[in-house]
Design an enzyme around this catalytic site. Sequence first.
Site, PDB file in Angstrom:
ATOM      1  N   SER A 172       1.212  -1.114  -0.247  1.00 54.54           N
ATOM      2  CA  SER A 172       0.126   0.091   0.320  1.00 54.54           C
ATOM      3  C   SER A 172       0.709   1.053   0.283  1.00 54.54           C
ATOM      4  CB  SER A 172      -0.931  -0.264   1.402  1.00 54.54           C
ATOM      5  OG  SER A 172      -1.371   1.864   1.329  1.00 54.54           O
ATOM      6  N   HIS A 194      -1.139  -1.242  -4.284  1.00 52.83           N
ATOM      7  CA  HIS A 194      -2.324  -0.584  -3.466  1.00 52.83           C
ATOM      8  C   HIS A 194      -2.070   0.490  -3.255  1.00 52.83           C
ATOM      9  CE1 HIS A 194      -5.937  -1.447  -1.543  1.00 52.83           C
ATOM     10  NE2 HIS A 194      -5.774  -0.932   0.263  1.00 52.83           N
ATOM     11  N   ASP A 254      -5.179   3.759  -1.920  1.00 51.34           N
ATOM     12  CA  ASP A 254      -6.099   3.684  -1.071  1.00 51.34           C
ATOM     13  C   ASP A 254      -6.409   5.567  -1.616  1.00 51.34           C
ATOM     14  OD1 ASP A 254      -6.179   1.899   0.725  1.00 51.34           O
ATOM     15  OD2 ASP A 254      -4.003   2.737   1.732  1.00 51.34           O
ATOM     16  N   MET A 257      -8.597   8.167  -0.471  1.00 44.99           N
ATOM     17  CA  MET A 257      -9.868   8.697   0.571  1.00 44.99           C
ATOM     18  C   MET A 257     -10.362  10.204   0.402  1.00 44.99           C
ATOM     19  SD  MET A 257      -7.757   7.538   3.882  1.00 44.99           S
ATOM     20  CE  MET A 257      -6.692   5.603   3.577  1.00 44.99           C
ATOM     21  N   HIS A 290      -8.562   0.853  -4.074  1.00 41.99           N
ATOM     22  CA  HIS A 290      -8.759   0.813  -3.235  1.00 41.99           C
ATOM     23  C   HIS A 290      -9.734   1.847  -2.884  1.00 41.99           C
ATOM     24  CE1 HIS A 290      -9.775  -0.422   1.820  1.00 41.99           C
ATOM     25  NE2 HIS A 290     -11.230   0.084   1.139  1.00 41.99           N
ATOM     26  N   MET A 311     -12.371   4.583  -0.644  1.00 49.01           N
ATOM     27  CA  MET A 311     -12.981   4.737   1.195  1.00 49.01           C
ATOM     28  C   MET A 311     -12.977   6.159   0.178  1.00 49.01           C
ATOM     29  SD  MET A 311      -9.273   3.037   2.426  1.00 49.01           S
ATOM     30  CE  MET A 311      -9.066   3.113   1.638  1.00 49.01           C
ATOM     31  N   MET A 344     -12.062  -5.948   5.650  1.00 45.45           N
ATOM     32  CA  MET A 344     -11.165  -4.617   5.963  1.00 45.45           C
ATOM     33  C   MET A 344     -10.477  -5.463   7.395  1.00 45.45           C
ATOM     34  SD  MET A 344     -10.300  -2.110   3.485  1.00 45.45           S
ATOM     35  CE  MET A 344      -9.794  -1.275   5.578  1.00 45.45           C
ATOM     36  N   GLY A 394      -0.855   1.211   9.706  1.00 45.44           N
ATOM     37  CA  GLY A 394      -0.243   1.558  10.784  1.00 45.44           C
ATOM     38  C   GLY A 394      -0.851   0.955  11.979  1.00 45.44           C
ATOM     39  N   ASP A 409      -6.696  -6.452   4.265  1.00 42.02           N
ATOM     40  CA  ASP A 409      -6.287  -5.272   4.363  1.00 42.02           C
ATOM     41  C   ASP A 409      -6.602  -4.359   5.579  1.00 42.02           C
ATOM     42  OD1 ASP A 409      -5.080  -2.368   3.723  1.00 42.02           O
ATOM     43  OD2 ASP A 409      -6.850  -1.871   2.603  1.00 42.02           O
TER      44      ASP A 409
HETATM   45  C1  DX5 Z   1      -6.264   1.576   5.591  1.00 45.07           C
HETATM   46  C2  DX5 Z   1      -6.185   1.255   4.470  1.00 45.07           C
HETATM   47  C3  DX5 Z   1      -4.892   0.298   4.210  1.00 45.07           C
HETATM   48  C4  DX5 Z   1      -3.338   0.775   4.634  1.00 45.07           C
HETATM   49  C5  DX5 Z   1      -2.814  -0.735   5.268  1.00 45.07           C
HETATM   50  O1  DX5 Z   1      -7.731   2.099   5.717  1.00 45.07           O
HETATM   51  O2  DX5 Z   1      -7.117   0.680   3.557  1.00 45.07           O
HETATM   52  O3  DX5 Z   1      -4.463  -0.153   2.281  1.00 45.07           O
HETATM   53  O4  DX5 Z   1      -2.696   1.278   3.723  1.00 45.07           O
HETATM   54  O5  DX5 Z   1      -2.014  -0.179   6.012  1.00 45.07           O
HETATM   55  P1  DX5 Z   1      -0.920  -1.051   6.941  1.00 45.07           P
HETATM   56  O6  DX5 Z   1      -0.442  -2.127   6.137  1.00 45.07           O
HETATM   57  O7  DX5 Z   1       0.218  -0.136   7.202  1.00 45.07           O
HETATM   58  O8  DX5 Z   1      -2.056  -1.574   7.852  1.00 45.07           O
HETATM   59 ZN    ZN Z   2      -6.278  -0.465   1.551  1.00 46.88          ZN
END
Ligand code: DX5
Ligand code: ZN
Length: 227
Positions: free
Chosen positions: A7, A30, A32, A34, A63, A65, A134, A142, A172
């Site tokens: 990611s 990946h 993200d 948002m 992804h 969100m 999720m 993190g 994820d």
């Molecule tokens: C969180 C994201 C993840 C995030 C995962 O909402 O969808 O893709 O980057 O990060 P780690 O692997 O650090 O939990």
């Molecule tokens: Zn994600």
Amino acid sequence: MAQINPSILSADFARLAEEAEAVRGSDWLHVDVMDNHFVPNLTLGVPIVESLARATDIPLDCHLMIEDPDRWAPQYVEAGAGSVTFHVEAAAAPVRLAREIRAKGARASMALKPGTPIEPFEDLLPELDMLLIMTVEPGFGGQAFLDIMLPKIRRTRELIDKHGLELWLQVDGGVSAGTIERCAEAGADVFVAGSAVYGAEDPAEAVAKLRALADAATADAWWACGH
Ligand code: DX5
Ligand code: ZN
């Protein structure tokens, strides 16, 4: 073989092309997206996905969100994403949206937040190429892995097998060397990892290590005999 999708949320956003290069050998990157409405965080949108798709050979796993994916998701296919994931909690018409993503030429994927059960969506599964469970509340990298999601992963794998589907099962959030084996044993076969990859000294080596752990756990798993 297990697929590992680093990611870029945990990467340096000013050096995305180099950060993609740093995880050469990964199956997907990946991304993200948002919008500060569906989740309390803001990242990137269509123009950056377009540029990143031109800058790397690794296919993009977007992804989303975001609110109103029915309106925005198709633009991510046009921007060059090979797979587009929308959240079922935000989609007005998930079947129509999945069909539109596929018709435009990308893999269609649907995500469930931790509090969303899989059972109401059993009949939708044939419309999808991937389901994302999720394993943290979406919004930030993190965070600690939610063990209580393991039964949902297991039940989803049972539904996939029951219907004989080719559906990929992605996890994820909090996926690391300490948690990936449990995910694989439960039935996941696509693993997103942000901090566990980009927080490592050598991100490409971290990917290889995660893949080896997942493959070994899958070989012994209840669901994967003959996979
Ligand atoms: C969180 C994201 C993840 C995030 C995962 O909402 O969808 O893709 O980057 O990060 P780690 O692997 O650090 O939990
Ligand atoms: Zn994600």
